[in-house]
Design a protein around this motif. Structure first.
Motif, mmCIF file in Angstrom:
data_model
loop_
_atom_site.group_PDB
_atom_site.id
_atom_site.type_symbol
_atom_site.label_atom_id
_atom_site.label_comp_id
_atom_site.label_asym_id
_atom_site.label_seq_id
_atom_site.Cartn_x
_atom_site.Cartn_y
_atom_site.Cartn_z
ATOM 1 N N TYR A 1 0.821 -1.211 0.048
ATOM 2 C CA TYR A 1 0.001 -0.044 -0.014
ATOM 3 C C TYR A 1 0.867 1.192 0.137
ATOM 4 N N ARG A 2 1.782 1.055 1.042
ATOM 5 C CA ARG A 2 2.869 2.351 1.070
ATOM 6 C C ARG A 2 3.390 2.970 -0.161
ATOM 7 N N LEU A 3 4.012 1.706 -0.817
ATOM 8 C CA LEU A 3 5.037 1.990 -2.123
ATOM 9 C C LEU A 3 4.041 2.325 -3.238
ATOM 10 N N LEU A 4 2.794 1.634 -3.489
ATOM 11 C CA LEU A 4 1.982 2.049 -4.713
ATOM 12 C C LEU A 4 1.471 3.458 -4.443
ATOM 13 N N CYS A 5 0.817 3.596 -3.233
ATOM 14 C CA CYS A 5 0.297 5.098 -3.044
ATOM 15 C C CYS A 5 1.397 5.908 -3.030
ATOM 16 N N SER A 6 2.512 5.778 -2.891
ATOM 17 C CA SER A 6 3.666 6.947 -2.743
ATOM 18 C C SER A 6 3.959 7.233 -3.961
ATOM 19 N N PHE A 7 4.140 6.309 -5.043
ATOM 20 C CA PHE A 7 4.618 6.415 -6.174
ATOM 21 C C PHE A 7 3.629 6.322 -7.463
ATOM 22 N N VAL A 8 2.321 6.210 -7.280
ATOM 23 C CA VAL A 8 1.311 6.368 -8.274
ATOM 24 C C VAL A 8 0.631 7.572 -7.984
ATOM 25 N N GLY A 9 0.968 8.685 -8.147
ATOM 26 C CA GLY A 9 0.417 9.608 -7.799
ATOM 27 C C GLY A 9 1.141 11.070 -8.514
ATOM 28 N N PRO A 10 0.429 12.144 -8.307
ATOM 29 C CA PRO A 10 -0.830 12.553 -7.854
ATOM 30 C C PRO A 10 -2.055 11.842 -8.438
ATOM 31 N N ARG A 11 -2.806 11.400 -7.246
ATOM 32 C CA ARG A 11 -4.211 10.458 -7.611
ATOM 33 C C ARG A 11 -5.346 11.478 -7.553
ATOM 34 N N PRO A 12 -6.079 11.788 -8.538
ATOM 35 C CA PRO A 12 -7.231 12.609 -8.280
ATOM 36 C C PRO A 12 -8.147 12.082 -7.174
ATOM 37 N N ILE A 13 -8.887 12.861 -6.609
ATOM 38 C CA ILE A 13 -9.733 12.489 -5.473
ATOM 39 C C ILE A 13 -11.117 12.725 -6.071
ATOM 40 N N ALA A 14 -11.766 11.364 -5.813
ATOM 41 C CA ALA A 14 -13.420 11.616 -6.183
ATOM 42 C C ALA A 14 -14.017 11.700 -4.675
ATOM 43 N N LEU A 15 -14.961 12.815 -4.657
ATOM 44 C CA LEU A 15 -15.360 13.027 -3.513
ATOM 45 C C LEU A 15 -16.899 12.341 -4.005
ATOM 46 N N VAL A 16 -17.227 11.154 -3.302
ATOM 47 C CA VAL A 16 -18.297 10.577 -3.779
ATOM 48 C C VAL A 16 -19.557 10.439 -2.676
ATOM 49 N N THR A 17 -20.756 10.818 -3.338
ATOM 50 C CA THR A 17 -21.784 10.895 -2.539
ATOM 51 C C THR A 17 -22.749 9.960 -3.095
ATOM 52 N N THR A 18 -23.656 9.346 -1.942
ATOM 53 C CA THR A 18 -24.534 8.049 -2.298
ATOM 54 C C THR A 18 -25.691 8.550 -1.132
ATOM 55 N N ILE A 19 -26.552 7.864 -1.177
ATOM 56 C CA ILE A 19 -28.062 7.910 -0.479
ATOM 57 C C ILE A 19 -28.365 6.599 0.194
#
Ligand SMILES: Cc1cc2nc3c(=O)[nH]c(=O)nc-3n(C[C@H](O)[C@H](O)[C@H](O)COP(=O)(O)O)c2cc1C
Length: 220
Positions: A14-32
């Motif tokens: 997790y640490r390696l993948l998330c540190s190097f595959v970036g910047p990652r866009p952020i989806a602010l997801v809404t649901t109901i």
């Protein structure tokens, strides 16, 4: 350094993948949920993967205690969700929605954001977000504790000022999304540059006979 993923513990992957595959866009997801309670949460295992059909993908994992996140439960039940992009104006609010609140908390309201009706879905749109994509579920893929949701965009909202007068092109000086880097580090798209393919090399494509890409038609 070299890392064998067959040997690497989960948290290090997790640490390696998330540190190097970036910047990652952020989806602010809404649901109901089934009681009509709104939910919002940020997801950075996210991107657009196709425009025809128009597909967005979210990657979500269970909470540390193994239960499904509200976003996943709501998407499975309702078959829909809304993805908002995040800019600096709503960065702090986005982080608040990322707290694991109990299911009956409306994170949109808690974070001080405003819910407005979507056009085609029951899940709400966040008024303060620069753009929002209403999605219906196309496929859900389960990989153990990870769930990958493929959603088809059925409607999109863009705040007027983010586009030129004809609604064709983004205004980069106005639309400046933030993205996630490693750990709690983020970046804002306020230092953009233009990089064009060298025209003197384009004849290679013509010679290969791959065809000329069709221009994308935008209404208006
Ligand atoms: C910037 C950011 C990105 C995140 N990306 C993801 C992600 O891609 N997948 C995921 O499962 N959780 C992600 N999280 C954590 C969830 O947002 C968090 O667990 C949230 O409380 C889930 O809320 P829910 O139970 O209402 O769905 C992220 C958090 C932040 C702050």
């Amino acid at each position: 350094m070299d890392f064998d993923f067959a040997e690497l513990p989960e948290k290090d992957r997790y640490r390696l993948l998330c540190s190097f595959v970036g910047p990652r866009p952020i989806a602010l997801v809404t649901t109901i949920d089934e009681h009509g309670c709104n939910n919002a949460a940020p997801m950075s295992f996210f991107n657009v993967f196709s425009h025809e059909p128009p597909l967005l993908i979210l990657g979500m994992q269970t909470r540390p205690n193994g239960t499904a996140k509200d976003t996943v439960s709501n998407i499975r039940r309702s078959g829909e969700f809304v993805v908002h992009m995040v800019d600096m104006a709503i960065a702090k609010e986005m982080i608040v929605t990322g707290i694991n609140f109990p299911s009956d908390v409306d994170e949109i309201e808690f974070a001080g954001l405003t819910s407005v009706p979507s056009v085609k879905l029951a899940a709400p749109r966040i008024e303060e977000a620069p753009c929002a994509m209403e999605c219906r579920v196309s496929q859900i893929l389960d990989y153990g504790r990870r769930t990958i949701v493929i959603g088809e965009v059925v409607q999109m909202y863009v705040r007027d000022e983010c586009l030129d007068e004809r609604g064709h092109y983004v205004r980069p000086e106005v639309y400046q999304p933030i993205a996630r880097l490693h750990a709690d580090n983020y970046i804002v798209a306020d230092n953009q540059f233009v990089l064009k393919r060298p025209v003197e090399l384009l004849h290679h494509e013509e010679a290969a006979g791959y065809g000329v890409p069709k221009p994308v038609k935008v209404p208006g």
